[in-house]
Design an enzyme around this catalytic site. Sequence first.
Site, PDB file in Angstrom:
ATOM      1  N   CYS A 163       0.838  -1.110   0.060  1.00 34.76           N
ATOM      2  CA  CYS A 163       0.083  -0.068  -0.042  1.00 34.76           C
ATOM      3  C   CYS A 163       0.826   1.272  -0.151  1.00 34.76           C
ATOM      4  O   CYS A 163       0.372   2.357   0.016  1.00 34.76           O
ATOM      5  CB  CYS A 163      -1.003  -0.034   1.443  1.00 34.76           C
ATOM      6  SG  CYS A 163      -2.020  -1.544   1.357  1.00 34.76           S
ATOM      7  N   HIS A 303      -2.466   8.331   6.208  1.00 32.14           N
ATOM      8  CA  HIS A 303      -2.619   7.011   5.566  1.00 32.14           C
ATOM      9  C   HIS A 303      -4.103   6.505   6.077  1.00 32.14           C
ATOM     10  O   HIS A 303      -4.876   5.885   5.212  1.00 32.14           O
ATOM     11  CB  HIS A 303      -1.372   5.754   5.714  1.00 32.14           C
ATOM     12  CG  HIS A 303      -1.586   4.478   5.242  1.00 32.14           C
ATOM     13  ND1 HIS A 303      -1.629   4.380   3.792  1.00 32.14           N
ATOM     14  CD2 HIS A 303      -1.786   3.501   5.794  1.00 32.14           C
ATOM     15  CE1 HIS A 303      -1.872   3.185   3.845  1.00 32.14           C
ATOM     16  NE2 HIS A 303      -1.785   2.445   4.869  1.00 32.14           N
ATOM     17  N   GLU A 314       0.238   5.317  13.408  1.00 31.20           N
ATOM     18  CA  GLU A 314       0.504   6.563  12.681  1.00 31.20           C
ATOM     19  C   GLU A 314       0.553   7.677  13.577  1.00 31.20           C
ATOM     20  O   GLU A 314       1.160   8.830  13.131  1.00 31.20           O
ATOM     21  CB  GLU A 314      -0.721   6.708  11.375  1.00 31.20           C
ATOM     22  CG  GLU A 314      -0.221   7.795  10.543  1.00 31.20           C
ATOM     23  CD  GLU A 314      -0.852   7.944   9.380  1.00 31.20           C
ATOM     24  OE1 GLU A 314      -0.624   8.645   8.464  1.00 31.20           O
ATOM     25  OE2 GLU A 314      -2.166   7.266   9.144  1.00 31.20           O
ATOM     26  N   LYS A 335      -9.555   8.089   2.877  1.00 29.55           N
ATOM     27  CA  LYS A 335      -9.882   6.575   2.781  1.00 29.55           C
ATOM     28  C   LYS A 335     -11.546   6.298   3.231  1.00 29.55           C
ATOM     29  O   LYS A 335     -12.075   5.576   2.953  1.00 29.55           O
ATOM     30  CB  LYS A 335      -8.916   5.563   3.298  1.00 29.55           C
ATOM     31  CG  LYS A 335      -7.951   5.536   2.554  1.00 29.55           C
ATOM     32  CD  LYS A 335      -6.791   4.315   3.073  1.00 29.55           C
ATOM     33  CE  LYS A 335      -5.484   4.394   2.354  1.00 29.55           C
ATOM     34  NZ  LYS A 335      -4.758   5.452   2.791  1.00 29.55           N
ATOM     35  N   HIS A 340      -9.641   1.835   0.345  1.00 27.35           N
ATOM     36  CA  HIS A 340      -8.280   1.613   0.172  1.00 27.35           C
ATOM     37  C   HIS A 340      -7.941   1.177  -1.055  1.00 27.35           C
ATOM     38  O   HIS A 340      -8.336  -0.194  -1.423  1.00 27.35           O
ATOM     39  CB  HIS A 340      -8.012   0.953   1.577  1.00 27.35           C
ATOM     40  CG  HIS A 340      -6.514   0.730   1.573  1.00 27.35           C
ATOM     41  ND1 HIS A 340      -5.420   1.301   0.840  1.00 27.35           N
ATOM     42  CD2 HIS A 340      -5.607   0.224   2.606  1.00 27.35           C
ATOM     43  CE1 HIS A 340      -4.365   0.969   1.226  1.00 27.35           C
ATOM     44  NE2 HIS A 340      -4.308   0.163   2.078  1.00 27.35           N
ATOM     45  N   PHE A 400       2.083  -3.451   3.770  1.00 24.63           N
ATOM     46  CA  PHE A 400       2.415  -4.700   4.378  1.00 24.63           C
ATOM     47  C   PHE A 400       3.935  -4.828   4.022  1.00 24.63           C
ATOM     48  O   PHE A 400       4.290  -4.497   3.057  1.00 24.63           O
ATOM     49  CB  PHE A 400       1.493  -5.983   3.646  1.00 24.63           C
ATOM     50  CG  PHE A 400       0.261  -6.147   4.403  1.00 24.63           C
ATOM     51  CD1 PHE A 400      -0.404  -5.171   5.405  1.00 24.63           C
ATOM     52  CD2 PHE A 400      -0.785  -6.993   3.652  1.00 24.63           C
ATOM     53  CE1 PHE A 400      -1.426  -5.423   6.000  1.00 24.63           C
ATOM     54  CE2 PHE A 400      -1.964  -7.208   4.244  1.00 24.63           C
ATOM     55  CZ  PHE A 400      -2.332  -6.155   5.555  1.00 24.63           C
TER      56      PHE A 400
END
Length: 412
Positions: A163, A303, A314, A335, A340, A400
């Site tokens: 991502c 994010h 975050e 998002k 996403h 990831f």
Amino acid sequence: MSTPRIVVTGIGASSPIGATAPESWTALLEGVSGARTLEHDWVSKYELPVTFAAEALARPDTVLERPEAKRLDPASQFALVAAREAWADAGTPDVAPERLGVDFATGIGGVWTLLDAWDTLREKGPRRVMPMTVPMLMPNAAAAAVSMHLGARAYARTVASACASSTEAIVNALEHLRLGLADVVIAGGTESAIHPITVASFASMQALSRRNDDPSHASRPYSVDRDGFVMGEGAAALVLETEEHALARGATIYAVVAGGGVTADSYHITAPEPEGLGASRAVRLALEQAGASVDDVTHINAHATSTPTGDIAEYRALLSVFGDRIHDIPVSATKGSTGHLLGGTGALEAIFTILALRDRQAPPTINLTTQDPDIPLRISGEPIALGDGPQLAISNSFGFGGHNAVVAFASA
């Protein structure tokens, strides 16, 4: 030799809330949600536990000519649609092919092509598998399609860092332009992975929201009752070029790409480092490269996927960089509207960040009913005015594998 300034002169997007970049931006400011119930027979066929996602508003095979669409996986189709829009928006730059580069990313690549081919092999035998299967499923297919369409011969590179992919692609483009490898680069990312296997897999790892009865309110970053992300799809592209090249051709400049940072957590394959140590280093690197301090930052596109662990990590990363000032900076978690887009999400959010600087308003974060008290950021369900004077914003992406990428933009 001085480092050239790099600017953005074109944008394009195909997203769950708009068929183009301007349409997506307008819908974002209006608080539209792109999450909808999936109308596919495979949802009930496989008894999927999650029955909704944020599919792109415009199907790419309805935009492209049929002969070109059928030779491309949906991920590459989206990439080509977004790239064409960005290129036209930039005024179709007159640049030598050897000075035009492509940095285009994806997180997963041609998953539809791969799994359709597997079904064909099992059901009909090897002779019925399409000869274009491998060129369509390979992760670099999108970059190749864009480069061939535009005649880009400087290079065509692909990064696949989950991502964080398309934010990293923009950082790579910035570095490549500064190194003099090209005068113009089209950068971005794409994803079309709303497929039974990915929905089942993300659901199995408890990563997806289960709000099947209320899709439009399922993606709720920073809300105390957030329960996972919503899968999205689409692509976004940006035309980057040296300021010298842009001014020489009289191009409209959206923003300056001021700096970028890429780091790795080296912690866990799916979970973020709990204190956000890798993420905070990426933010610091982006600001350092931009020659900026934390006091210069006026907006953050986070994010913020709407997962319980990711959002808090975050926040801790941002708190460690900005200190208490983080509570005064307008933060947007877009998002909530788009879902996403995995490998395509960073480029789309980069566009939103650029347009926030242009219009001097941070877009809203929808679906925030009760804000998590452990994440006391400055969030709003309505746009927030950014004020007068120079603006500097950052856009964060984490993936990831512990991939972190941050890009900083300055107002033009």
